[in-house]
Write a protein that holds these residues in place. Structure first.
Motif, short mmCIF file in Angstrom:
data_model
loop_
_atom_site.label_atom_id
_atom_site.label_comp_id
_atom_site.label_asym_id
_atom_site.label_seq_id
_atom_site.Cartn_x
_atom_site.Cartn_y
_atom_site.Cartn_z
N PHE A 19 0.81 -1.21 0.00
CA PHE A 19 0.00 0.00 0.00
C PHE A 19 0.85 1.26 0.00
N THR A 20 2.16 1.09 -0.08
CA THR A 20 3.11 2.20 -0.16
C THR A 20 3.96 1.99 -1.40
N LEU A 21 4.09 3.03 -2.23
CA LEU A 21 4.92 2.89 -3.43
C LEU A 21 6.35 2.52 -3.03
N GLN A 22 6.84 1.48 -3.63
CA GLN A 22 8.18 1.00 -3.31
C GLN A 22 9.24 1.79 -4.09
N SER A 23 10.36 2.03 -3.44
CA SER A 23 11.41 2.85 -4.06
C SER A 23 12.40 2.04 -4.90
N ILE A 24 12.55 0.75 -4.61
CA ILE A 24 13.48 -0.09 -5.38
C ILE A 24 12.77 -0.50 -6.67
N ARG A 25 13.43 -0.24 -7.80
CA ARG A 25 12.80 -0.41 -9.12
C ARG A 25 12.18 -1.78 -9.32
N ASP A 26 12.92 -2.86 -9.07
CA ASP A 26 12.38 -4.20 -9.31
C ASP A 26 11.18 -4.50 -8.42
N THR A 27 11.26 -4.07 -7.19
CA THR A 27 10.14 -4.27 -6.26
C THR A 27 8.93 -3.48 -6.70
N ARG A 28 9.16 -2.25 -7.14
CA ARG A 28 8.06 -1.40 -7.60
C ARG A 28 7.41 -1.97 -8.85
N GLU A 29 8.21 -2.48 -9.77
CA GLU A 29 7.64 -3.08 -10.99
C GLU A 29 6.74 -4.25 -10.65
N LYS A 30 7.16 -5.09 -9.71
CA LYS A 30 6.34 -6.22 -9.27
C LYS A 30 5.06 -5.72 -8.60
N GLN A 31 5.21 -4.68 -7.77
CA GLN A 31 4.06 -4.09 -7.09
C GLN A 31 3.05 -3.55 -8.10
N VAL A 32 3.52 -2.81 -9.08
CA VAL A 32 2.64 -2.24 -10.11
C VAL A 32 1.94 -3.36 -10.88
N GLN A 33 2.67 -4.40 -11.23
CA GLN A 33 2.08 -5.53 -11.96
C GLN A 33 0.96 -6.19 -11.15
N LEU A 34 1.21 -6.43 -9.87
CA LEU A 34 0.19 -7.05 -9.02
C LEU A 34 -1.06 -6.18 -8.91
N TRP A 35 -0.86 -4.88 -8.73
CA TRP A 35 -2.00 -3.97 -8.61
C TRP A 35 -2.77 -3.87 -9.92
N LYS A 36 -2.07 -3.84 -11.06
CA LYS A 36 -2.77 -3.78 -12.35
C LYS A 36 -3.68 -4.98 -12.52
N GLU A 37 -3.16 -6.17 -12.24
CA GLU A 37 -3.96 -7.39 -12.39
C GLU A 37 -5.13 -7.40 -11.41
N LEU A 38 -4.89 -6.95 -10.18
CA LEU A 38 -5.97 -6.90 -9.20
C LEU A 38 -7.07 -5.95 -9.65
N ILE A 39 -6.70 -4.78 -10.12
CA ILE A 39 -7.70 -3.80 -10.57
C ILE A 39 -8.51 -4.35 -11.74
N ILE A 40 -7.84 -4.93 -12.73
CA ILE A 40 -8.54 -5.50 -13.89
C ILE A 40 -9.46 -6.64 -13.46
N ASP A 41 -8.96 -7.56 -12.63
CA ASP A 41 -9.78 -8.70 -12.19
C ASP A 41 -11.01 -8.23 -11.42
N TYR A 42 -10.80 -7.28 -10.52
CA TYR A 42 -11.91 -6.77 -9.73
C TYR A 42 -12.95 -6.09 -10.62
N CYS A 43 -12.49 -5.23 -11.49
CA CYS A 43 -13.41 -4.50 -12.38
C CYS A 43 -14.18 -5.45 -13.29
N ARG A 44 -13.50 -6.46 -13.80
CA ARG A 44 -14.16 -7.43 -14.68
C ARG A 44 -15.23 -8.21 -13.93
N THR A 45 -14.91 -8.74 -12.76
CA THR A 45 -15.87 -9.58 -12.04
C THR A 45 -16.99 -8.78 -11.39
N GLN A 46 -16.71 -7.53 -11.02
CA GLN A 46 -17.71 -6.70 -10.36
C GLN A 46 -18.42 -5.75 -11.32
#
Length: 111
Positions: A19-46
């Motif tokens: 829930f906090t933007l990560q400062s390390i690039r690789d960690t942030r990229e993984k974080q962004v990817q997880l959130w993108k998929e969560l947002i799409i999945d939630y929006c699609r199902t709901q």
């Protein structure tokens, strides 16, 4: 596993650092990817088509761990979807985002 209505939330949703933007690039990229998929999945199902950046959205807060996304984090995650062509800003001020991850695009939206 925690649920939001009938939607099963992923394990990372209960991990406060996501829930906090990560400062390390690789960690942030993984974080962004997880959130993108969560947002799409939630929006699609709901069947959610528009997310207001400054409006309450169920995924942007987790009361169980007392965390919520900052305005900057919300914008980063939605902008990442826009860059991939999975969403579009519907206004010049980037306050509302149309989610396109459903396999079709809505031609006209009136606000």
């Amino acid at each position: 596993m925690q649920k939001l209505g009938d939607f099963k939330l992923p394990h990372f949703f209960n991990y406060p650092p996501y829930f906090t933007l990560q400062s390390i690039r690789d960690t942030r990229e993984k974080q962004v990817q997880l959130w993108k998929e969560l947002i799409i999945d939630y929006c699609r199902t709901q069947k959610v088509f528009v997310i207001g950046l400054e409006e309450e959205f169920p995924l942007f807060a987790n009361p169980v761990i007392e965390r919520s996304l900052s305005h900057e984090a919300r914008e980063v995650f939605l902008s990442a979807l826009v860059q991939e062509g999975r969403a579009e800003w519907v206004d010049k001020g980037h306050k509302k985002c149309l989610i396109l991850g459903f396999g079709f695009k809505i031609g006209l939206i009136v606000f």
